[in-house]
Design an enzyme around this catalytic site. Structure first.
Site, mmCIF file in Angstrom:
data_model
loop_
_atom_site.group_PDB
_atom_site.id
_atom_site.type_symbol
_atom_site.label_atom_id
_atom_site.label_comp_id
_atom_site.label_asym_id
_atom_site.label_seq_id
_atom_site.Cartn_x
_atom_site.Cartn_y
_atom_site.Cartn_z
ATOM 1 N NE ARG A 1 -51.344 18.945 39.357
ATOM 2 C CZ ARG A 1 -51.914 18.114 40.219
ATOM 3 N NH1 ARG A 1 -53.020 17.458 39.904
ATOM 4 N NH2 ARG A 1 -51.374 17.916 41.408
ATOM 5 C CB THR B 1 -56.917 10.501 40.207
ATOM 6 O OG1 THR B 1 -56.534 11.487 41.128
ATOM 7 C CG2 THR B 1 -56.093 10.639 38.964
ATOM 8 C CG ASN C 1 -56.355 15.828 45.603
ATOM 9 O OD1 ASN C 1 -55.751 14.795 45.357
ATOM 10 N ND2 ASN C 1 -56.049 16.593 46.616
ATOM 11 C CG ASP D 1 -52.060 16.981 44.654
ATOM 12 O OD1 ASP D 1 -52.293 16.240 45.625
ATOM 13 O OD2 ASP D 1 -52.405 16.706 43.504
HETATM 14 N N1 GLY Z 1 -54.223 14.749 42.775
HETATM 15 C C1 GLY Z 1 -53.482 13.589 42.477
HETATM 16 C C2 GLY Z 1 -52.225 13.876 41.706
HETATM 17 O O1 GLY Z 1 -52.214 14.797 40.921
HETATM 18 O O2 GLY Z 1 -51.233 13.224 41.852
#
Ligand code: GLY
Length: 560
Positions: free
Chosen positions: A96, A369, A389, A411
């Site tokens: 992430r 995504t 995103n 987010d």
């Molecule tokens: N950007 C979408 C998610 O990580 O939930």
């Protein structure tokens, strides 16, 4: 014990009894479902070269970053849920994005504390430090059989030689034309001569091919240090961003223990924080396990499922964030006793207004995504959800790199109570902080039962978790892969307090009865999700790969 008996016992232990955790079954077939046929083919190419599911995952991820760069890519992040057959290990590789060191909780607010319009969405200030390049390097080094450079070859080839424009890509370029046109590097690829490319026009990305080659030859260092890192940082800073070379050099992949729980005879394995997915799935399915769902009418079943969604999304907003920064009470939220307490507040025939639930704290996230699912012939598996995103991320392609940067900073909860692009609200647990991972809904998931195995996931922002929930419920009820992906979907996320659904999810009579219970039912004007599923039926030994019919994916099975 005489010598012969001792010898026989050792022989039995070594050759007959399985190693602890080792999978006893072998599918003998490989399956890949992804959002683009070229990505699925690339995975197959790598399996044919002797790679395993993890090498194939590197190839599929990298190709998706080339042919679906509006959804995912080197400028973004991913959660990769892995299962290794030789020892039964389940693990999540968390690649992430993280907030840069100069990030601050109020960075998207003006001097009066009001959110600055689209500041967390457009341009490089919206970009977290990417995780995908480090994630792919990590996967190849720790789990793959082939060198990273070999698994990246299909992506390099497609970036250099090009691929044909397809409908969904064209739609995305049209929708984001304004922001793409703002930056020359992005325009040169997707708006040549200022014009949206036609279907079947060839997109070539020589800069992206060079960036992939840099990673192929130097691993993660080829992206996070040296020339490429300098180029990324100067590009970002020239356009108002705050990245530094240290931010890139400091980026680390984290291995995490998945959330694992049981539901009606199935063992579910899903993404832990900073994904909200596994915790919310456990919470919802634990709540539902208290009802005889198979024996009750569909409207009551939908009502109870929506009430479970409402409560899990409330907890998401209140408690969930990066576990390195906030204490996330995973044990409590995934405990059957907690769910039993939540069940006591659910009426069988009345919707609970969301503002009657205690502890409202307003969280955040985005939509665009992509997901893929892989099973190899030895039983290794990958469920991976990747993101930048929203479409084309922050819209900024760093000159000379071919890389679109994400806008995952949206987010985070940029301010308590302020909804993000997907109307999610949140509080302190998901506030912006330097080096912190933003909360995600990406929910790569496995389910195993006596019947077999399911590997699933989907894009869809805040709706990812409820799509995976409906897929799991359907599979546990005996549905096959095709009907799971085709199922018409519904969703509730606590706030806003609406039960939204796709056309055809409910009959007119069902809507009337749900409304009579107090649900505010709202039909969406489009279908949503792009679920990619692999299933393996233990009795028939059938392996299936299926892509969501709502999009043009690629799903195939090969016999080895
Ligand atoms: N950007 C979408 C998610 O990580 O939930």
């Amino acid at each position: 014990m005489n010598r012969l008996r001792a010898f026989l016992l050792v022989f039995l232990i070594v050759t007959v009894l399985p190693v602890q955790g080792q999978d006893l079954r072998r599918p003998g077939k490989a399956a890949i479902a992804s959002a683009h046929p070229l990505a699925t083919e690339a995975g197959h190419e790598i399996l044919e070269q002797g790679g395993n599911a993890f090498d194939a995952a590197v190839a599929v991820s990298a190709v998706l970053g080339v042919v679906r760069s509006f959804k995912a890519g080197l400028g973004g992040g991913a959660f990769l849920l892995l299962h290794r057959a030789e020892d039964g290990l389940d693990v999540m590789v968390d690649a992430r994005e993280v907030a840069p060191a100069a990030a601050a909780p109020d960075m998207f607010l003006d001097e009066k504390g009001k959110p600055i319009g689209r500041a967390s969405l457009d341009g490089p200030l919206a970009a977290g430090i990417p995780g995908i390049p480090a994630g792919l390097d990590y996967l190849a080094e720790h789990y793959g059989r082939l060198p990273l450079a070999q698994s990246l070859q299909p992506a390099i080839r497609l970036a250099r030689e090009g691929f044909p424009v397809y409908e969904r890509l064209q739609t995305a370029v049209k929708a984001k034309k304004g922001i793409i046109a703002r930056w020359p590097a992005a325009s040169a690829v997707y708006l040549p001569g200022g014009v949206v490319p036609g279907i079947d026009d060839i997109v070539v990305q020589p800069d992206l091919a060079d960036t992939l080659e840099s990673i192929a030859s130097e691993g993660r260092d080829g992206f996070y240090t040296g020339d490429l890192a300098r180029r990324l940082v100067s590009g970002v800073r020239a356009e108002g961003g705050i990245w530094t070379e240290e931010d890139l050099a400091n980026y680390r992949v984290v291995e995490r223990e998945p959330v694992v729980f049981n539901y009606r005879g199935a063992r579910i394995i899903s993404a832990p924080p900073p994904s909200a997915g596994g915790v919310a799935l456990a919470d919802m399915l634990n709540i539902l396990s208290g009802y005889p769902l198979a024996d009750i009418d569909r409207v009551t079943r939908v009502h109870l499922t929506v009430e479970a969604m409402r409560r899990a999304y409330r907890d998401r907003a209140e408690y969930l964030g990066d576990p390195a920064f906030v204490r996330v009470p995973v044990k409590m939220l995934t405990h059957p006793m907690y769910a039993a307490g939540q069940r006591t507040s659910i009426l069988q025939d009345r919707a609970t207004p969301s503002d009657m639930l205690p502890g409202y704290v307003p969280s955040s996230e985005g939509d665009d995504t992509t997901h893929f699912s892989i099973l190899d012939a030895d039983g290794n598996r990958v469920a991976a959800t990747l993101s930048i995103n929203t479409w084309f991320g922050c819209g900024y392609m760093v000159p000379g790199t071919g890389v679109f940067l994400n806008n995952e900073m949206d987010d985070f909860s940029i301010k308590p109570g302020v909804a993000n692009v997907f109307q999610l609200v949140g509080g302190d647990a998901n506030a912006v902080a330097p080096g912190k991972r933003m909360l995600s809904s990406m929910s790569p998931t496995f389910a195993e039962s006596e019947r077999g195995l399911l590997i699933l996931g989907t894009p869809g922002g805040s709706r990812i978790i409820t799509m995976v929930l409906l897929g799991l419920l359907d599979w546990i009820d005996g549905a096959d892969a095709r009907s799971i992906v085709s199922l018409r979907r519904y969703h509730h996320q606590y706030q806003p307090d609406f039960l939204v659904h796709e056309e055809g999810a409910f009959s007119t009579d069902e809507i009337r009865r749900l409304e009579a219970m107090g649900h505010k039912v709202q039909k969406l004007d489009r279908l949503y999700g792009n679920m990619q599923i692999v299933t393996w039926d233990y009795d028939s030994e059938e392996v299936e790969a299926v892509s969501d019919p709502r999009n043009q994916g690629g799903a195939s099975v090969w016999i080895y």
